[in-house]
Each structure stands twice: as C-alpha cells, then as structure tokens.
Scaffold this active site. Structure first.
Site, short mmCIF file in Angstrom:
data_model
loop_
_atom_site.label_atom_id
_atom_site.label_comp_id
_atom_site.label_asym_id
_atom_site.label_seq_id
_atom_site.Cartn_x
_atom_site.Cartn_y
_atom_site.Cartn_z
N GLN A 294 0.82 -1.22 0.00
CA GLN A 294 0.00 0.00 0.00
C GLN A 294 0.85 1.27 0.00
O GLN A 294 0.30 2.36 0.00
CB GLN A 294 -0.96 0.02 1.20
N GLY B 92 1.36 -5.42 -8.36
CA GLY B 92 1.14 -4.61 -9.56
C GLY B 92 -0.21 -3.92 -9.60
O GLY B 92 -0.31 -2.76 -9.99
N THR C 240 6.86 -21.16 -15.98
CA THR C 240 7.20 -20.26 -17.09
C THR C 240 6.92 -18.82 -16.67
O THR C 240 5.83 -18.52 -16.19
CB THR C 240 6.35 -20.63 -18.33
N CYS D 59 -10.50 -6.83 0.95
CA CYS D 59 -10.19 -8.27 0.87
C CYS D 59 -11.14 -9.05 1.77
O CYS D 59 -11.46 -10.19 1.49
CB CYS D 59 -8.77 -8.56 1.33
C1 LIG Z 1 -1.20 -4.42 2.67
C2 LIG Z 1 -1.57 -5.49 1.70
N1 LIG Z 1 -0.85 -6.61 1.63
C3 LIG Z 1 -1.14 -7.59 0.76
C4 LIG Z 1 -2.20 -7.50 -0.10
C5 LIG Z 1 -2.48 -8.60 -1.08
O1 LIG Z 1 -2.11 -8.21 -2.38
P1 LIG Z 1 -2.71 -8.91 -3.69
O2 LIG Z 1 -4.12 -8.46 -3.81
O3 LIG Z 1 -1.85 -8.42 -4.80
O4 LIG Z 1 -2.59 -10.38 -3.49
C6 LIG Z 1 -3.01 -6.36 -0.06
C7 LIG Z 1 -4.21 -6.26 -0.91
O5 LIG Z 1 -5.18 -5.60 -0.59
C8 LIG Z 1 -2.69 -5.33 0.86
O6 LIG Z 1 -3.42 -4.22 0.93
#
Ligand SMILES: Cc1ncc(COP(=O)(O)O)c(C=O)c1O
Length: 382
Positions: free
Chosen positions: A178, A200, A237, A324
């Site tokens: 972040q 990304g 790959t 998430c």
């Molecule tokens: C602080 C943090 N770490 C890890 C992740 C996970 O990343 P990704 O969605 O690319 O798996 C997130 C995604 O919201 C995040 O905000």
C-alpha cells in the site's frame, strides 16, 4: 462512476495495457527457450528486472517476479522461515498485518514456529520499544507492513530496521503493497529492510503481477518447485507480459508520485475537515499524519453496507475498511486492534484515493455523503 476504492485495486494505466498487449503479441516465446524468439523474450524480461532493480536501488538478481502481493508475502515468510530455521524459529509481526501475512504466520505456528505480535496504539502505530523488547537471538524474521491497508497508518520502518539490524540477524520483511508508488519506500542502504513485497494491481498495473525485492542475494528456500525459473526459487514459465507491465507501472507510479502525493494530502486534509462537521456522528479512524490516500471513517451505529449501498446509488464507489475481507461480517482485526468505541465498529468505510481521482470527485463525494446522511438520519443510532 466516482471510484474511491483504489486500495482494493486500481484501474490499469492505458500505457500499461498497451505494453501488455505489445509484449503478448510480439514476445510470446518462452524466455527459457534457446531459440531466437526465446532469447528476445528473455532480453525483455531482463530489461524489466533491471528497470525494477534500478527503481528499488538493488541488483537485478534480487528481484523475484510473483503473481501479486499475497504470493510475495507468503513466499517471504515461508521461504525465509524454511531457510533460516537452523538459527531459530521465532518470528515477529504486528497484529494489524494483511491476512496474507497473518494466515502465513498461523500456518508457521502450526509447524512449530513461535510468533510474537506487536500491538498498535489508537493511531495504528507500533511501539519501537516493544519491538526492541521482543527481539531475540533466535528471531529469524520480523515482518511489518509499511502502510496499513485499512486505515493508512504508517509504521516507522527506517527506525525499526535500525533496531533489528543492531540487535540480531533476523531478516526484516516489509509489506510495501500500500505504500510503493504512494510514499517514498526506504529500501536502499544497509540499514533498510531486507526484503519488500509489491503488488502490480495497486499501482495501475495488472492483477496477477507482483514482486519480492531483496536488498542482498535472496536467502530463501524455493517456494514453487519445478523447472527452476526465477533463480531456482519460483518455478513456472515466467509471465513476461506481466513482468514488463509491472516495470512500466512502477516507473509511471514513481514518476507520478510527487504530484499525486500533493493531491492526496490536499484531499485528505479536506476530508478530515469535512468529517469533523458531523461532530459525534462520524469518527475518523485514519490518523491525520497517516498515508493521505487512505481515509477510514465510521458513522455511529450504522452498518457499513447500508452506507455503501446508499452511496453506490449515487455512483460513489467505496468499500468497507478492507476490501479483501469486505464480504466478512465480523469486525476487522485492524478495527478491533484500535480499540475504538463499539458504536463505531460495525460501519467502518474506507475511501482510498488514486491517480485517477480529481478535485471534482472529492467534491461530489462530500455532496452525496451529506445528502445520504440526511436520508439515513432515522437509521443512525444515538
Ligand atoms: C497491505 C496489503 N498486503 C497484501 C495485499 C495482497 O495483495 P494482492 O491483492 O496483490 O494479493 C493487499 C491487498 O489488498 C494489501 O493491501
């Protein structure tokens, strides 16, 4: 639509999409193949690795491409734990990490590792004294996120790195997912973190792209085994279009950072001030001196989903504090850790600002939020 959920994911930059298309069309050969087309793909992959190494002030051999932030975080913890357990099995992290760290350390605990969690204060910040006290000779990893994804708290990474390196041999991992491209990430020099994770899709790149960057030669056990790609550490790959797109997105993010940061600061100050006008009805969880692109707030007694839906009807897109886990109904672990008034716990929403936002977006949010608050007046518990 006014999109204020940029910490969940960002709209890919059009130049990144153009790069992705071009690489897919012209450099589709396997970079491990020895024929001319493979050599050309590999040259492009090497160039992307070099560009990212340059941006991150490390060597290209220290960049490992992954499928995103979750994989980078898992790989750092499992890979380092398994290559360092001859020195000890003690790991330190914080209670407000992303689930891709917390679930990984839980798994390691089941396998016999010992985990210590650093507490945070009401602004979501760890105590360096507690870190110093918890470090031991057998500590093998310390994993601390730079910017918290739910409230934008910024951890004192530079100071933590100095304490860790002065005290023991633990590897210092930083989840910079972040922060990279939003704030300067302190990674160069002997006193920085040893390894950082980047994703990304948080920086106008593509979903399915990410990396782990090491300060020195990676010391970790292979986390995906097979054909030995990525220096034998992550087989499979290599996704050249994702890697090249990541390099492009990272360059654009870093170039755009000063201008974006000024905007985020201006909008964040404006929003903090705006929410203050609602007095006791709205509580802002994000610290005023936190990362300015994340502003979390809660309306007293109101469920987050109600507010999300009411705003959505007016074309304003926001999330609960962590996209998430936004489908989960229980209070997030970050909100629990902050120990806030229970009347504010169920309705935490996150505004996360991005490079695509404008002054007009912030003005529209404020206008629509004010209308929605009037509409929902009857539902707000006193
Ligand atoms: C602080 C943090 N770490 C890890 C992740 C996970 O990343 P990704 O969605 O690319 O798996 C997130 C995604 O919201 C995040 O905000």
């Amino acid at each position: 639509m006014i999109y204020l959920d940029n910490s969940a994911t960002t709209k890919p930059h059009k130049d990144v999409l153009a790069t992705f298309m071009l690489v897919n069309e012209q450099y589709y050969a396997n970079p491990a193949s020895i024929h001319r087309a493979g050599v050309e793909s590999n040259a492009l992959l090497t160039k992307a690795r070099e560009q990212l190494a340059n941006i991150l002030h490390t060597d290209e051999k220290n960049i490992l491409f992954t499928s995103g932030g979750t994989e980078s975080n898992n790989a750092a913890l499992f890979g380092i734990a398994k290559s360092s357990n001859f020195r000890g099995k003690h790991i330190i992290t914080t209670e407000i990490e992303h689930p891709s760290i917390l679930e990984a350390v839980k798994r390691l605990e089941e396998e016999g590792y010992e985990i210590d969690y650093l507490k945070v204060n009401k602004y979501g910040v760890i105590s360096l004294e507690e870190l110093q006290q918890k470090l031991r000779k057998d500590t093998i990893i310390v994993s601390i996120m730079h910017v918290n994804n739910e409230i934008g708290a910024v951890q004192p990474i530079k100071e933590a790195a100095q304490i860790i390196h002065r005290t023991c041999q633990a590897m210092f991992h930083v989840d910079a997912i972040q922060s990279f491209g939003k704030l300067p990430v302190f990674f160069n020099g002997d006193n920085g973190p040893d390894v950082i994770s980047i994703s990304g899709h948080k920086i106008q790149g593509l979903k399915g792209s990410g990396l782990l960057a090491f300060r020195k030669k990676p010391q970790l056990k292979a986390f995906i085994v097979g054909g030995g790609q990525e220096f034998g550490l992550r087989s499979g790959t290599v996704a050249v279009p994702q890697a090249v797109s990541l390099a492009k997105a990272a360059r654009l993010a870093v170039e755009g950072m000063p201008g974006n940061f000024e905007n985020f600061k201006k909008w964040s100050a404006d929003l903090h001030h705006f929410f203050e006008q609602f007095g006791q009805e709205v509580y802002v969880l994000s610290p005023k001196d936190g990362a300015p692109h994340i502003i979390s707030f809660s309306v007293r007694g109101l469920k987050g989903e109600i507010l999300i839906n009411a705003l959505q009807k007016r074309d304003i897109i926001v999330s609960t504090s962590s996209a998430c886990s936004s489908k989960q109904t229980k209070t997030s672990h970050v909100v629990e850790a902050l120990n806030i008034d229970s009347r504010f716990k169920n309705g935490v929403l996150r505004l996360s600002l991005g490079a695509i936002n404008t002054d007009e977006d912030i003005a529209s949010f404020k206008k629509q939020f004010t209308i929605v608050m009037k509409e929902l007046k009857g539902e707000i518990m006193q």
